[in-house]
Write a protein that holds these residues in place. Structure first.
Motif, mmCIF file in Angstrom:
data_model
loop_
_atom_site.group_PDB
_atom_site.id
_atom_site.type_symbol
_atom_site.label_atom_id
_atom_site.label_comp_id
_atom_site.label_asym_id
_atom_site.label_seq_id
_atom_site.Cartn_x
_atom_site.Cartn_y
_atom_site.Cartn_z
ATOM 1 N N THR A 237 -9.541 -23.584 37.150
ATOM 2 C CA THR A 237 -8.877 -22.743 36.150
ATOM 3 C C THR A 237 -9.834 -21.777 35.462
ATOM 4 O O THR A 237 -9.426 -21.043 34.560
ATOM 5 C CB THR A 237 -8.207 -23.632 35.080
ATOM 6 N N ASN A 240 -8.607 -18.212 35.618
ATOM 7 C CA ASN A 240 -7.177 -18.021 35.408
ATOM 8 C C ASN A 240 -6.903 -17.395 34.041
ATOM 9 O O ASN A 240 -7.592 -17.700 33.066
ATOM 10 C CB ASN A 240 -6.433 -19.362 35.464
ATOM 11 N N HIS A 247 -4.153 -20.719 40.528
ATOM 12 C CA HIS A 247 -4.941 -19.497 40.672
ATOM 13 C C HIS A 247 -4.216 -18.535 41.617
ATOM 14 O O HIS A 247 -3.795 -18.904 42.713
ATOM 15 C CB HIS A 247 -6.317 -19.846 41.238
ATOM 16 N N ASN A 287 -2.326 -14.257 38.373
ATOM 17 C CA ASN A 287 -3.087 -15.172 37.515
ATOM 18 C C ASN A 287 -4.545 -15.258 37.980
ATOM 19 O O ASN A 287 -4.980 -16.273 38.538
ATOM 20 C CB ASN A 287 -2.434 -16.563 37.515
#
Length: 308
Positions: A237, A240, A247, A287
């Motif tokens: 993450t 992100n 992701h 993202n």
């Protein structure tokens, strides 16, 4: 009958039964239970040959250009798996009759399909001029492209000619497949680039509108994470925007004046059906907070069904 003769007959009978069982097992282990197919070869043989031919089909930057898409097209017609004009669908264990130039007669092959590996394998049968031999054709992703990798090997006649002519032979087969792929690739109205920090497309909607969103395509996420569909991939993450989404996951929002950059986003992934709660601009976001090394794009198709 004396005991020695009787014992001998028993031994012979047992050997016959054992040999029969062995042969049945060997046939069962043969692809498609066809004992004419040879699956392994002796690389020390004087007639052994092998080759690998790779041809690019399409860039993964093109929405819809995926292993699954190309493989399904390859299976749609026999002419995409072997040098033939036949346009019937490819079927697992089906025999196809080819015609090798020369006074050889019919040249049968049997094909197996491995959907999980995106590959097919053609095995020559005994009447094939170049028997024994196999050709494996696999759809792979390599260097930002979907590629057809063709590997052949065998111990039949004309090994040097077989190796030398392989690039032209399979190049012709691949050209037909490439043309078909390009004809069938979807046209994309809204491309969401993986290289942009924030949404680069926006569509106006009104409160109460029923919106259907479908997303496809592939984005290569940096140098190490790999490629992602709109559903995203598991890759930590740290990079992100939102830690509760995968992701590269595709996000959306209805933009309202005064919203902050990371406010109001919801999951889209491969697609959703929704009702707009407010009026505004429908926007999209990948993202990934560090998109400078990304390439490719998602194709987002939006259907506004109105408020009725």
């Amino acid at each position: 009958m004396n005991c020695q003769k009787s014992s001998f007959l028993i031994i012979v009978s047992s050997l016959i039964v054992a040999i029969g069982a062995f042969c049945e097992k060997a046939i069962a282990l043969s692809p498609c239970n066809d004992n004419q197919l040879q699956a392994s070869y002796n690389s020390s043989s004087s007639s052994y040959h092998e080759y690998t031919v790779e041809n690019k089909v399409c860039s993964i930057d093109l929405p819809g250009c995926t292993q699954d898409f190309v493989f399904n097209i390859m299976l749609s017609q026999v002419r995409f798996i072997a040098p033939t004009d036949q346009v019937t669908p490819v079927q697992n264990c089906k025999i196809t009759i080819l015609d090798i130039p020369g006074p050889f007669g019919e040249d049968p092959i049997r094909t197996t399909v491995n959907q999980n590996q995106y590959s097919i394998t053609n095995y020559t049968r005994e009447d094939h001029a170049l028997h024994p031999g196999i050709v494996n054709r696999t759809v792979i992703e390599k260097d930002g492209h979907i590629v057809i990798s063709t590997f052949g090997e065998g111990e039949g006649i004309l090994p040097t000619i077989n190796e030398n002519q392989a690039p032209d032979l399979w190049g012709d087969v691949d050209r037909g497949l490439i043309r078909e792929v390009r004809l069938r690739l979807p046209t994309c109205t809204n491309k969401i680039s993986g290289a942009y920090q924030f949404a680069n497309e926006s569509i106006s909607v009104n409160a109460g509108d029923k919106i259907r969103i479908r997303a496809s395509g592939s984005i290569r996420l940096g140098l190490f994470a790999g490629s992602a569909s709109p559903a995203g991939i598991s890759y930590g993450t740290s990079y992100n925007h939102f830690s509760n989404a995968l992701h590269g996951h595709l996000l959306g929002r209805i933009f309202q004046p005064g919203m902050q950059d990371l406010e109001g986003w919801f999951s889209v992934g491969n697609g959703i059906d929704m009702v707009a709660e407010v009026s505004g601009m429908l926007e999209f976001l990948v993202n990934d907070s560090d998109p400078q090394n990304n390439s490719g794009a998602f194709c987002v198709e939006i259907e506004n069904l109105g408020s009725g």
